[in-house]
Design an enzyme around this catalytic site. Structure first.
Site, short mmCIF file in Angstrom:
data_model
loop_
_atom_site.label_atom_id
_atom_site.label_comp_id
_atom_site.label_asym_id
_atom_site.label_seq_id
_atom_site.Cartn_x
_atom_site.Cartn_y
_atom_site.Cartn_z
N SER A 1 0.84 -1.19 0.00
CA SER A 1 0.00 0.00 0.00
C SER A 1 0.88 1.24 0.00
O SER A 1 2.12 1.15 -0.04
CB SER A 1 -0.91 0.01 1.23
OG SER A 1 -0.15 0.17 2.42
N LYS A 2 0.26 2.40 0.07
CA LYS A 2 0.99 3.67 0.01
C LYS A 2 2.02 3.79 1.13
O LYS A 2 3.03 4.47 0.97
CB LYS A 2 0.01 4.84 0.09
CG LYS A 2 -0.80 5.05 -1.18
CD LYS A 2 -1.69 6.28 -1.03
CE LYS A 2 -2.50 6.51 -2.31
NZ LYS A 2 -3.38 7.69 -2.18
N ARG A 3 1.75 3.15 2.26
CA ARG A 3 2.70 3.30 3.38
C ARG A 3 4.05 2.66 3.08
O ARG A 3 5.04 2.95 3.75
CB ARG A 3 2.12 2.69 4.65
CG ARG A 3 2.02 1.15 4.63
CD ARG A 3 1.50 0.61 5.95
NE ARG A 3 1.38 -0.83 5.94
CZ ARG A 3 0.32 -1.48 5.49
NH1 ARG A 3 -0.70 -0.79 5.00
NH2 ARG A 3 0.26 -2.80 5.51
N HIS A 4 4.11 1.81 2.05
CA HIS A 4 5.38 1.19 1.67
C HIS A 4 6.15 2.02 0.65
O HIS A 4 7.22 1.63 0.21
CB HIS A 4 5.12 -0.21 1.09
CG HIS A 4 4.51 -1.16 2.07
ND1 HIS A 4 3.21 -1.60 1.97
CD2 HIS A 4 5.02 -1.74 3.19
CE1 HIS A 4 2.95 -2.42 2.97
NE2 HIS A 4 4.02 -2.51 3.72
N GLY A 5 5.60 3.17 0.28
CA GLY A 5 6.28 4.01 -0.72
C GLY A 5 5.48 4.07 -2.00
O GLY A 5 4.26 3.94 -2.01
#
Length: 462
Positions: free
Chosen positions: A237-241
């Protein structure tokens, strides 16, 4: 039989890497079998679908080079066809109108949950003889007995009992078809032979198979690929970049590198790591897709990207690098050829964005040296040494790397200095920093006019 695969994204956001991998697998299988690859935009969700998202999908597919053979088809333009098939199912008794209110359905689910039962429609309107009043949805009359069997090319033989499948809604109150229904009609009309998609759709497949059976249509062959996890083992997801395909372009990755990385993210061909597009097509087999989820490793992608920066045709990489130069306001016509720059910087940069950032001084008329570097490297003594070197450079008959290197060596020896004592101040003076390609290669690319002008500016600032 001509193989026909499809990639069918919903335009509710960007093209993410999971979708790009699915598109790649569909595209590869179509190419391998000399079949057709269909692009279908599933835009029936009017509230969430946007033109910007559609363009993002088309841009991402174009940048990756995954050209479709048919389409793009838009579900929003096929509403009449969905209504036609829904009416056919109603007429043949495979579907029925459901007049249950929202309140009744909510209470039904609450009662089922309280009784620790699986929430599902209770069939209240299934055998209704008289037409009701008010709004209604259309539900598919799912078989009450038997089971759905299908052979998944990734997961093997799968069986679902029909008793576990309720009568799903195929058309909402406003007539808009639901996902499971529109997908069935599209796959049927478009002669899709192989559906390659994420394994989060496995539970949808038996429902779709039953609808196809009711229509007298042969179901396609299914292959459900595992999801992609982040380095922490959770769904990517976005939290991984960066997860958007076009964000990877903006971050300086080559499409060849991203494709190579994605194809190996759940599929393998022996121990081979590097694949050209032709090799991907030649070796790709759906049966070799792993059942287990794959973990995204940003460092591995960076390694691949640098490999492609160094090994692809320089003119191909230069075309992408020019885009990054423009993004940073750098005019590549005001300096060395980008193919020459790649030769000098290829081993030093992992992304094209980084290369553009670190190469700005080649394309500007002057550089600004940070005060801390100037005070450390450009002392009065160093400036006098560089003045001597400037005169030596001005006398060179040819501006070649070998001649530049010899000039620096000769001046250092004449002054009784180690090479680094003059090469590093020179680097700071002409680049504004302490890191660059070898000094002879740097000056060769910079050219005699800019080199002498920057040394002259240093002398004038004394």
């Amino acid at each position: 039989m001509t193989v026909v695969t499809r990639f069918a994204p919903s335009p509710t956001g960007y093209l993410h890497v999971g979708g790009a991998r699915t598109a790649l697998y569909c595209w590869l299988y179509a190419k391998k079998t000399k079949g057709q690859f269909v692009l279908r935009i599933e835009d029936t969700d009017k509230e969430r679908s946007t033109e910007a998202s559609i363009q993002a999908i088309l841009d991402g597919m174009g940048w990756l080079g995954l050209q479709w053979d048919q389409g793009p088809f838009y579900q929003s333009k096929r509403m009449d066809r969905y209504r036609e098939v829904a009416n056919q199912l109603l007429a043949e008794g495979h579907a029925y109108r459901c007049y249950c209110s929202k309140e009744r359905l909510e209470q039904m689910r609450a009662d089922q949950t309280a009784a620790r039962q699986k929430p599902r429609y209770d069939g209240h309107c299934r055998d209704r003889k008289e037409p009701g009043e008010g709004p209604f949805v259309i539900r598919f009359r799912n078989p009450a007995e038997g089971a759905v069997h299908f052979e998944d090319l990734v997961h093997g033989s799968l069986v679902f009992q029909n008793i576990e499948l309720d009568d799903l809604v195929i058309a909402r109150t406003d007539g808009v078809p639901t996902y499971n229904f529109s997908v069935v009609v599209d796959d049927w009309d478009m002669n899709i032979t192989h559906v390659i998609r994420g394994d989060d759709h496995i539970n949808n497949t038996p429902r779709q198979v039953n609808i196809l059976a009711a229509l007298g249509a042969k179901p396609p062959i299914y292959a459900h690929v595992p999801m992609i996890l982040g380095p922490d083992g959770k769904r990517l997801s976005k939290r991984h970049g960066a997860v958007s395909v076009m964000q990877y372009r903006e971050d300086g990755f080559l499409p060849e590198a991203l494709l190579n990385y994605l194809v190996r993210l759940g599929w393998s061909h022996g121990d081979q790591e590097i694949f050209s597009l032709d090799e991907m097509i030649e070796y790709f087999e759906i049966k070799d897709i792993n059942r287990a989820a794959a973990s995204f490793n940003p460092e591995k992608l960076l390694w691949l990207n640098q490999h492609y920066i160094r090994t692809l045709d320089p003119s191909r990489v230069a075309s992408e690098l020019a885009w990054h130069m423009a993004q940073q306001g750098i005019d590549p016509k005001q300096g060395p050829a980008l193919t020459d720059l790649l030769q000098a910087q290829g081993d030093r940069c992992k992304t094209l964005k980084e290369m553009a950032e670190k190469s700005r001084y080649f394309y500007t008329d002057s550089v600004v040296c940070p005060p801390d570097l100037a005070s450390k490297h450009l002392t009065q003594e160093a400036r006098s040494h560089l003045a001597a070197l400037r005169d030596r450079f001005a006398a060179l008959p040819e501006w070649r790397a070998e001649a530049i290197h010899q000039a620096v060596n000769d001046v250092a020896e004449g002054l009784g200095l180690k090479l680094g004592k003059i090469a590093q101040p020179l680097r700071v003076a002409v680049t504004g920093g302490t890191v660059s390609p070898p000094i002879d290669a740097t000056l060769k690319l910079l050219g005699p006019a800019r080199t002498l002008a920057r040394l002259d500016a240093l002398t004038a600032s004394n």
